[in-house]
Design a protein around this motif. Structure first.
Motif, short mmCIF file in Angstrom:
data_model
loop_
_atom_site.label_atom_id
_atom_site.label_comp_id
_atom_site.label_asym_id
_atom_site.label_seq_id
_atom_site.Cartn_x
_atom_site.Cartn_y
_atom_site.Cartn_z
N ASP A 30 48.19 41.20 49.90
CA ASP A 30 46.92 40.98 49.19
C ASP A 30 46.14 42.28 49.04
O ASP A 30 45.58 42.57 47.97
CB ASP A 30 46.06 39.94 49.92
N LEU A 31 46.10 43.07 50.08
CA LEU A 31 45.41 44.36 50.03
C LEU A 31 46.06 45.28 49.01
O LEU A 31 45.38 45.93 48.22
CB LEU A 31 45.40 45.02 51.41
N ASN A 32 47.39 45.32 49.02
CA ASN A 32 48.11 46.16 48.05
C ASN A 32 47.82 45.73 46.62
O ASN A 32 47.63 46.57 45.74
CB ASN A 32 49.61 46.12 48.33
N GLU A 33 47.79 44.43 46.38
CA GLU A 33 47.50 43.94 45.03
C GLU A 33 46.09 44.31 44.60
O GLU A 33 45.87 44.70 43.44
CB GLU A 33 47.69 42.42 44.98
N ARG A 34 45.13 44.22 45.51
CA ARG A 34 43.75 44.62 45.18
C ARG A 34 43.67 46.11 44.90
O ARG A 34 42.95 46.54 43.99
CB ARG A 34 42.80 44.22 46.31
N LEU A 35 44.39 46.91 45.68
CA LEU A 35 44.38 48.36 45.46
C LEU A 35 45.01 48.72 44.11
O LEU A 35 44.50 49.59 43.38
CB LEU A 35 45.12 49.09 46.59
N ILE A 36 46.10 48.07 43.78
CA ILE A 36 46.76 48.33 42.50
C ILE A 36 45.85 47.94 41.35
O ILE A 36 45.73 48.69 40.37
CB ILE A 36 48.12 47.59 42.44
N GLU A 37 45.22 46.80 41.45
CA GLU A 37 44.31 46.36 40.38
C GLU A 37 43.11 47.30 40.24
O GLU A 37 42.70 47.63 39.13
CB GLU A 37 43.84 44.93 40.65
N ALA A 38 42.56 47.73 41.36
CA ALA A 38 41.43 48.67 41.31
C ALA A 38 41.86 50.00 40.70
O ALA A 38 41.12 50.60 39.90
CB ALA A 38 40.87 48.89 42.71
N SER A 39 43.05 50.46 41.03
CA SER A 39 43.56 51.71 40.46
C SER A 39 43.79 51.57 38.96
O SER A 39 43.49 52.48 38.19
CB SER A 39 44.87 52.11 41.14
N ARG A 40 44.31 50.42 38.57
CA ARG A 40 44.54 50.17 37.15
C ARG A 40 43.21 50.18 36.39
O ARG A 40 43.09 50.79 35.32
CB ARG A 40 45.23 48.82 36.97
N ASN A 41 42.21 49.50 36.93
CA ASN A 41 40.89 49.47 36.28
C ASN A 41 40.28 50.87 36.19
O ASN A 41 39.68 51.23 35.18
CB ASN A 41 39.96 48.51 37.01
N ALA A 42 40.42 51.64 37.25
CA ALA A 42 39.89 53.01 37.24
C ALA A 42 40.62 53.85 36.19
O ALA A 42 40.00 54.66 35.49
CB ALA A 42 40.03 53.64 38.62
#
Length: 99
Positions: A30-42
């Protein structure tokens, strides 16, 4: 007669409720998915800012080109602006597809 009382002191031991391996694994996923999504948005925000800044620069170059009294300078600046705009559009499209 003096008596010495020995007080027995006990130190409390901390107890931890450790999650199971499956729970810990799911939390990490779950943490990895949130980090990937945040990186994608950035990345998308950065790409949008890049496009806007480049478009402003190209608009300025075209204004300068149209104001020039020398035809070949005007043609060269206009061609350069178009080339950079087309190249940038291809680049940003590829990056968006990757993100």
């Amino acid at each position: 007669m003096a008596t010495t009382a020995h007080a027995k002191t006990t130190t409390p031991t901390a107890t931890f409720d450790l999650p199971s391996v499956d729970e810990a694994t799911q939390r990490i996923r779950d943490l990895n998915e949130r980090l990937i999504e945040a990186s994608r948005n950035a990345g998308l925000v950065t790409l949008d800012a890049y496009e806007k800044a480049l478009q402003s620069l190209l608009d300025f170059e075209e204004k300068v080109a149209s104001a020039s009294q020398i035809d070949w300078v005007s043609a060269l600046a206009t061609t350069h602006a178009k080339f950079i705009g087309d190249l940038s559009a291809t680049y940003t499209k590829a990056v968006r597809e990757m993100l």
